[in-house]
Design a protein around this motif. Structure first.
Motif, PDB file in Angstrom:
ATOM      1  N   VAL A  36       0.787  -1.084   0.083  1.00 47.97           N
ATOM      2  CA  VAL A  36       0.244   0.093   0.061  1.00 47.97           C
ATOM      3  C   VAL A  36       0.839   1.163  -0.017  1.00 47.97           C
ATOM      4  CG1 VAL A  36      -1.694   1.231   1.150  1.00 47.97           C
ATOM      5  CG2 VAL A  36      -1.876  -1.198   1.224  1.00 47.97           C
ATOM      6  N   ASN A  37       0.661   2.127  -1.122  1.00 48.25           N
ATOM      7  CA  ASN A  37       1.419   3.447  -1.096  1.00 48.25           C
ATOM      8  C   ASN A  37       0.741   4.361  -0.177  1.00 48.25           C
ATOM      9  OD1 ASN A  37       2.362   5.944  -1.643  1.00 48.25           O
ATOM     10  ND2 ASN A  37       1.147   6.087  -3.376  1.00 48.25           N
ATOM     11  N   VAL A  38       1.153   4.674   1.035  1.00 44.20           N
ATOM     12  CA  VAL A  38       0.568   5.536   2.077  1.00 44.20           C
ATOM     13  C   VAL A  38       0.378   6.848   1.744  1.00 44.20           C
ATOM     14  CG1 VAL A  38       1.333   3.899   3.872  1.00 44.20           C
ATOM     15  CG2 VAL A  38       2.539   6.031   3.236  1.00 44.20           C
ATOM     16  N   SER A  93      -5.653   5.514   1.208  1.00 41.56           N
ATOM     17  CA  SER A  93      -4.817   4.656   1.570  1.00 41.56           C
ATOM     18  C   SER A  93      -5.186   4.256   3.039  1.00 41.56           C
ATOM     19  CB  SER A  93      -3.182   4.869   1.593  1.00 41.56           C
ATOM     20  OG  SER A  93      -2.901   6.015   2.318  1.00 41.56           O
ATOM     21  N   GLU A  94      -5.287   5.260   3.953  1.00 36.89           N
ATOM     22  CA  GLU A  94      -5.845   5.044   5.164  1.00 36.89           C
ATOM     23  C   GLU A  94      -6.969   4.223   5.539  1.00 36.89           C
ATOM     24  OE1 GLU A  94      -5.860   8.247   7.806  1.00 36.89           O
ATOM     25  OE2 GLU A  94      -3.843   9.237   7.585  1.00 36.89           O
ATOM     26  N   ILE A  99      -6.008   0.477   4.447  1.00 37.82           N
ATOM     27  CA  ILE A  99      -5.162  -0.112   5.577  1.00 37.82           C
ATOM     28  C   ILE A  99      -6.213  -0.514   6.638  1.00 37.82           C
ATOM     29  CG2 ILE A  99      -3.566   0.204   7.223  1.00 37.82           C
ATOM     30  CD1 ILE A  99      -2.041   2.046   5.100  1.00 37.82           C
ATOM     31  N   ILE A 140       0.414  -6.776   5.479  1.00 35.04           N
ATOM     32  CA  ILE A 140       0.547  -5.201   4.521  1.00 35.04           C
ATOM     33  C   ILE A 140       1.762  -4.915   4.853  1.00 35.04           C
ATOM     34  CG2 ILE A 140      -0.337  -2.956   4.721  1.00 35.04           C
ATOM     35  CD1 ILE A 140      -3.000  -3.834   6.383  1.00 35.04           C
ATOM     36  N   THR A 183       4.109  -1.362   3.798  1.00 35.49           N
ATOM     37  CA  THR A 183       3.579   0.062   3.118  1.00 35.49           C
ATOM     38  C   THR A 183       4.762   0.638   2.726  1.00 35.49           C
ATOM     39  OG1 THR A 183       4.429   0.875   5.474  1.00 35.49           O
ATOM     40  CG2 THR A 183       2.114   0.542   4.908  1.00 35.49           C
ATOM     41  N   SER A 188      -1.478   4.876  11.438  1.00 37.28           N
ATOM     42  CA  SER A 188      -2.011   3.425  11.533  1.00 37.28           C
ATOM     43  C   SER A 188      -3.345   3.447  12.154  1.00 37.28           C
ATOM     44  CB  SER A 188      -0.912   2.791  12.378  1.00 37.28           C
ATOM     45  OG  SER A 188      -1.061   2.992  13.643  1.00 37.28           O
ATOM     46  N   ALA A 207       6.733   4.281   6.599  1.00 35.87           N
ATOM     47  CA  ALA A 207       6.165   3.227   5.888  1.00 35.87           C
ATOM     48  C   ALA A 207       7.357   2.132   6.231  1.00 35.87           C
ATOM     49  CB  ALA A 207       6.214   3.738   4.529  1.00 35.87           C
ATOM     50  N   THR A 233       6.521   1.729  -4.827  1.00 40.77           N
ATOM     51  CA  THR A 233       5.653   0.484  -5.005  1.00 40.77           C
ATOM     52  C   THR A 233       6.175  -0.492  -5.878  1.00 40.77           C
ATOM     53  OG1 THR A 233       3.872   2.163  -4.754  1.00 40.77           O
ATOM     54  CG2 THR A 233       3.433  -0.075  -5.610  1.00 40.77           C
TER      55      THR A 233
END
Length: 374
Positions: free
Chosen positions: A230-232, A237-238, A241, A251, A253, A260, A268, A310
Motif C-alpha cells: 500500500v502506497n501510504v 490509503s488510510e 489499511i 500489509i 507500506t 496507523s 512506512a 511501490t
C-alpha cells in the motif's frame, strides 16, 4: 477439456470443449459460448448465431434456454473467469496485481523493467499491452484493447506469455475488471494499491462503489498468504489499511509517515525520507529497516517516487534483495506518454502526458512545476 471439469459440476452429456468465446462471431465447432449481458448488447440474443457456428455448450444466466447443453449461473461473468483460467491453465510462478486510479501503468512497467534487469523473464500486462523481457531480449509482446481484458483473452495472453518463458507478471487490474469479475480466475501473490481519486463514476454508481470494487483485489483475489503493498501517500490509503487490518491481511507500506489504524504515526516499511526535484529528475533517499539508500532517477514528478517505491516493494517480495534492486532504479525509463520529455524550447522542457482526470491533470502540472524556474 471436459465441460464438467471447466464448470466444476456434473454434466450430461459431458462434452469435450475445444475453445471458448464471448463473441458469437468467433465461435467454432466444439466451443463454449458465454452469452453475457454486456449492457449495450445482450449475448443471449446471439445464441442462435453461436449454435450455427458450431457451439457445443452455452454459459449464461438462469432461465435462458438453447438447443445445446447450457450451464446456468447467477454470475456468468465470474464463472467464465474461472472456466477460462482452467482452460488456459499455464501461469507464471509469481503474479502481482496493481490497482488504483493513477500510477498502475508506470508501476507495472517499472516492475517489469526491474525484473528484466535482474535477469528474470518478467513482464507487465495492462494499458501498454502484454510485454515480457529478459535483459534486453523481448520474450513476448502483444497489444490489448482493454487495461484488463475479458477473461478468455486475458488467460490466452497469460498462457502464451508463460509458454514463451514469462516467470513473473505484474498486471494492472482496473475497477471495471474487478466489478465485472474479469480477473476472478487468478490468485495474486502480491496486490498493490497506488491511490484512489474520482474517476469512472460514469460506470460505478458512486465513489464508495468504486472503492469497493478496488477492495475486491485484496479481499477476494489475493492469496491467503499473499501480501498487500500500500502506497501510504496515495489518497484512500488510510481507509484501505484499516479495512485490510480488519481482515488480517499482511500489509507492506511504502511512502512517508502515516497514521496507523491504532492512531500511531508510523514510518512506512519502505520509507521515502527525502525527495528533491532536480533538472535531471529526482534525488531520493529511501529507508528500509536500518539501511538508507540515496539514489537519483531520471524521471519527472514527485508521484513517480511513489510508483518507484511501490514497484520496488513488489520486486522485493518476488524474491529479490533490496541491495540488488536499488542500484537499478537509476536506469528506469519512463512509460511512453507518461510525463515523457518530448523536447525543449529555449531551455524549457516539453512533456507529453496521459492525464485525463482532474486529479491527474493537477498532479501532472504540480509535478512539472517543481522542475521549473520562474
Amino acid at each position: 477439456m471436459l465441460l464438467s471439469f471447466l464448470a466444476q459440476q456434473k454434466c450430461d452429456p459431458d462434452i469435450d470443449i475445444q475453445g471458448m468465446s464471448v463473441d458469437s462471431r468467433f465461435v467454432k465447432k466444439g466451443y463454449l459460448f458465454a452469452a453475457i449481458d454486456g449492457g449495450k448488447v445482450d449475448g443471449v440474443d446471439y445464441i442462435p448465431q453461436a449454435e450455427q457456428n458450431g457451439a457445443a455448450a452455452i454459459l449464461t444466466r438462469h432461465g435462458v434456454k438453447a438447443n445445446i447443453p447450457v450451464i446456468h449461473a447467477k454470475e456468468p461473468r465470474q464463472v467464465l473467469a474461472h472456466m477460462a483460467s482452467r482452460f488456459y491453465d499455464d501461469k507464471p510462478g509469481f503474479l502481482a496485481g496493481i490497482t488504483g486510479t493513477n500510477g498502475k501503468t508506470s508501476t507495472a512497467n517499472f516492475v517489469a523493467q526491474l525484473w528484466a534487469m535482474l535477469g528474470c523473464a518478467g513482464g507487465s500486462l495492462g494499458t501498454l499491452g502484454v510485454q515480457v523481457k529478459r535483459f534486453d531480449q523481448k520474450v513476448y509482446a502483444k497489444p490489448l484493447t482493454h487495461t484488463t481484458p475479458e477473461p478468455v483473452i486475458l488467460h490466452q495472453h497469460i498462457q502464451s506469455a508463460t509458454k514463451a518463458g514469462c516467470e513473473k507478471l505484474a498486471m494492472e487490474v482496473s475497477s471495471h475488471a474487478l466489478a465485472q469479475y474479469r480477473a476472478d480466475g487468478l490468485r495474486y501473490d502480491v496486490a498493490a494499491f497506488t491511490n484512489l481519486t474520482q474517476d469512472h463514476l460514469d460506470f460505478h454508481d458512486n465513489f464508495q462503489d468504486y472503492f469497493d470494487a478496488k477492495k475486491r483485489l485484496f479481499a477476494e483475489l489475493l492469496k491467503s498468504d499473499g501480501l498487500a503493498v500500500v502506497n501510504v501517500d496515495g489518497a484512500g490509503s488510510e481507509d484501505l489499511i484499516a479495512d485490510l487490518s480488519k481482515r488480517n491481511i499482511n500489509i507492506f507500506t511504502t511512502g512517508k509517515s502515516f497514521s496507523s489504524p491504532s492512531g500511531q504515526i508510523e514510518k512506512a516499511d519502505l520509507n521515502l525520507d527525502l525527495l528533491i526535484p532536480t533538472a535531471e529528475g529526482l534525488s531520493l533517499r529511501i529507508g528500509y529497516k536500518d539501511r538508507d539508500y540515496e539514489i537519483s532517477v531520471p524521471l519527472v514528478g514527485a508521484f513517480q517516487a511513489e510508483n518507484i517505491l511501490t514497484a520496488t516493494a513488489i520486486v522485493m517480495h518476488s524474491g529479490f534483495a533490496i541491495d540488488d534492486i536499488v542500484p537499478l532504479l537509476a536506469r528506469l525509463e519512463g512509460v511512453p506518454g507518461r510525463m515523457q520529455l518530448a523536447g525543449t524550447h529555449k531551455g524549457a522542457g516539453i512533456y507529453v502526458d496521459y492525464a485525463h482526470t482532474p486529479d491527474a491533470i493537477s498532479t501532472a502540472l504540480s509535478a512539472a512545476r517543481a522542475h521549473t524556474k520562474g
